[in-house]
Structure formats: C-alpha cells, structure tokens
Design an enzyme around this catalytic site. Structure first.
Site, PDB file in Angstrom:
ATOM      1  N   GLU A  43       0.847  -1.195   0.000  1.00  0.00           N
ATOM      2  CA  GLU A  43       0.000   0.000   0.000  1.00  0.00           C
ATOM      3  C   GLU A  43       0.883   1.245   0.000  1.00  0.00           C
ATOM      4  O   GLU A  43       1.909   1.308   0.699  1.00  0.00           O
ATOM      5  CB  GLU A  43      -0.885  -0.003   1.255  1.00  0.00           C
ATOM      6  CG  GLU A  43      -1.750   1.227   1.415  1.00  0.00           C
ATOM      7  CD  GLU A  43      -2.527   1.242   2.730  1.00  0.00           C
ATOM      8  OE1 GLU A  43      -3.509   1.984   2.817  1.00  0.00           O
ATOM      9  OE2 GLU A  43      -2.144   0.505   3.669  1.00  0.00           O
ATOM     10  N   LYS A 155      -9.209   3.290  -2.512  1.00  0.00           N
ATOM     11  CA  LYS A 155      -9.651   2.905  -1.175  1.00  0.00           C
ATOM     12  C   LYS A 155     -10.929   3.649  -0.820  1.00  0.00           C
ATOM     13  O   LYS A 155     -10.988   4.883  -0.870  1.00  0.00           O
ATOM     14  CB  LYS A 155      -8.539   3.234  -0.173  1.00  0.00           C
ATOM     15  CG  LYS A 155      -8.666   2.587   1.198  1.00  0.00           C
ATOM     16  CD  LYS A 155      -7.394   2.858   2.000  1.00  0.00           C
ATOM     17  CE  LYS A 155      -7.360   2.109   3.317  1.00  0.00           C
ATOM     18  NZ  LYS A 155      -6.093   2.343   4.058  1.00  0.00           N
ATOM     19  N   CYS A 193      -5.496  -2.573   2.817  1.00  0.00           N
ATOM     20  CA  CYS A 193      -5.289  -2.461   4.264  1.00  0.00           C
ATOM     21  C   CYS A 193      -6.576  -2.792   5.037  1.00  0.00           C
ATOM     22  O   CYS A 193      -7.128  -3.878   4.873  1.00  0.00           O
ATOM     23  CB  CYS A 193      -4.735  -1.080   4.611  1.00  0.00           C
ATOM     24  SG  CYS A 193      -3.823  -1.039   6.190  1.00  0.00           S
TER      25      CYS A 193
END
Length: 346
Positions: A43, A155, A193
């Site tokens: 990430e 995200k 994540c």
C-alpha cells in the site's frame, strides 16, 4: 497448466517518486530472474505512507507547517491522468482528452509501469498515492505485461488519521478485472489495508469469483496473518499481502522536518516491520510473514516467491462458495452502488 509463481515485495518508499520507481523496476527485474509471474507491492508504495505525520492538526486548528507538509505530500504523489470522480473504462482504455502538446495524461508513471511490466513479463500490482484534482486517493493499480493497465482500485474507507489527507474512493472501483497469464485464467481484485476488515466489501469481491485476492497494506501487526488466512478460506482464493517495512530514518524527510512532527524515536528502529505473506485457498500459509527486513536491508529475503496452483481455488469450491452454493441468495443479498457483482467475463 494451472501453476504460476507469485511474489510479494516487502519494499519501502524512497525519498522521491523517481527513486521509488527505480527501486520498483529493480525489484521487478529480480523477480523476473526468479521466474515470477505476479508481483504485489505494498500500500502507498508510490507516493508514500506518511507514518508519524500529524500535518499540524488539532481539533479545530491547523498549523501552517502542516499545510506545507500536505503540499509536499501532494506534490510527491502520482498523477495517473484520471479524474476525481474516476473515469473508469474510459481512463483504462485511454479515451480521455490529452492536453495540447502532450502525448499522454498524467505524469508518465502509468506509462513507466506499463513498460516495466512488459519488459519483465510480470503482472504488477502496486499501491499508489494518487492525486486527482485537489485531492489524494490511496489506490492499487493493476498492470498487465501485455495489455497494460487493466484497472485501478481507490480505497473507499481510509482509516483513522488517513481520512485527513485521503479522499474516499468510489465503490465502483471494487470491480474485478480478468487476464490470462501463461494460460492461467485470473480474476483479480484488491482490498487495501483495513478494507479487509469490512465483511461486506470482502463479499463484493467474493461475489465476482475472484481467484487472486490482493491485500496491499501498511498493517504490520501479528493479527494481520489470521485475517489473511480467513479471507483465503472464505474466498477460496490465493491471497497475496505486501506490507511496507522501513526504519524511522527511511521515512521521507518532510514527514519529520517540522517541529510538530519531530520524534525521539531511534532512527535505526523499525517504524513499520513488515509481515508480508502469501496464503493458499484453503488457508494454508505458503509464505510466512517476514519481519524487520526490506529491499534495502536484504533484497533477497524481502521478495517472497511461491509457486501456486490456481486450480486449488476450484478444488476448494467443493464445499464452500460464498457467492454461489453456500450463499443462500434467497435469504441474503448484497448490492454495491455502481457495481455489477456478477463475475466478469473471462
């Protein structure tokens, strides 16, 4: 043929985007020399994860030094030529208008990654801090060695302090993409994540019949591996998770240059210890987490390589298919705004 070599790179962001792209290319070439077909980077690898940074904020108050930090973070991020809303297939297929005198949209990072993927023959998935308009997005980019960029995730739910500097991505980017590598059909998608702690988001990926589940992260806790094993078992998918690993002295200079963000941490101590791993579709750990090692300290150990049989994903569906035989779609349904949850055509 159903076997491919997959790898995760426990890398850390360098001081500049150009330096990080150079490191990425070196890692990809090392992976190619080891016969790797698919390679995942962490990430925020391109653009950086500003661990320990406060951006000069308190509730109801922002310092000028924090705005300067954000300026430097923004200027060091990647411009992929997309729009704030996300142009979807038009962006992927390069149908968006290009400025006069320019050959492409963005800063050339997309084109560099497409070249590296093509020259190494590796499907590359990499975490990116992407700038579009005046906002930053935490993204994951899928780059095919033959077809170039296949798609991109943004995200949808930044965690904690991330919400100060990252915008929320559209849930339409949860769209899985398909490709074929050495005759192996792949349906792949990423959860970034702590998106992996969102059960409905995971189900949106399972529903698309994903057999390659990608989890770039900066979570270096020991609790991360059990989550990856759960996801592999739930989704009957091969799971790759790459985590950044770096010492405090390796953080970007602008993170700790202000008085607000100066820290007493030992420069040699690990700010993030890694924990990258690879898990098979029955939850078996194929590459155990490695700790306190990165591509500077030990390039060989930081690149974990495993051969996997993607037909194991189908073997696992004998008794569990969360979007099909095990779903009870007559009783439970999931809808995602702007996203078709049917498996994409191969």
């Amino acid at each position: 043929m159903s076997k491919l070599k997959v790898a995760v790179s426990q890398s850390h962001t360098r001081q500049s985007l150009a330096d990080t792209l150079t490191a990425l290319e070196q890692t990809a070439r090392n992976a190619a020399a080891r016969g790797v077909n698919i390679l995942l980077f962490p990430e925020a690898y391109l653009g950086g994860y500003p661990r320990t940074a406060t951006f000069g904020t308190k509730f109801g108050f922002r310092e000028a030094a924090g705005r300067e930090q954000f300026l430097q973070y923004f200027n060091g991020a990647v411009d992929l030529g997309d729009t704030p809303a996300g142009a979807g297939d038009d962006w992927v297929e390069k149908k968006l208008p290009v400025a006069k005198g320019k050959q492409y949209r963005g800063d050339g990072t997309r084109e560099t990654l497409e070249r590296i993927a093509n020259e190494t023959g590796i499907l590359i998935v990499v975490g990116v801090i992407e700038r579009a308009g005046g906002s930053l997005y935490c993204s994951a980019l899928y780059v095919d060695p033959k077809r170039g960029v296949l798609g991109k995730r943004r995200k949808v739910m930044p965690t904690g302090s991330e919400r100060l500097v990252w915008a929320q991505g559209s849930p339409s980017t949860l769209k899985a993409v398909t490709t074929e590598i050495n005759g192996v059909q792949l349906t792949l998608a990423a959860a970034i994540c702590w998106e992996n702690y969102m059960p409905l988001l995971r189900q949106s990926l399972y529903s698309q019949n994903v057999n390659l589940y990608l989890a770039p992260t900066v979570d270096c806790r020991e609790t991360w591996l059990p989550l990856m094993r759960t996801i592999a078992l739930e989704g009957r998918a091969v799971v790759l998770s790459a985590c950044q690993a770096g010492r405090y002295k390796e953080l970007p200079d602008w993170v700790t240059q202000s008085e607000t963000d100066k820290t007493d941490n030992d420069p040699e101590a690990w700010a993030c210890g890694g924990g990258s791993c690879i898990v098979g579709p029955l939850g078996e750990v194929l590459a155990a987490p490695t700790w306190n090692v990165n591509d500077d300290s030990d390039p060989e150990a930081s690149l974990q390589v495993v051969e996997v049989d993607f037909e194991d994903c189908l073997r696992g569906r004998l008794d569990l298919d969360l979007a099909g035989s095990y779903s009870r779609n007559d009783a439970f349904t999931l809808t995602v705004e702007g996203l078709d949850l049917n498996p994409p055509p191969l």
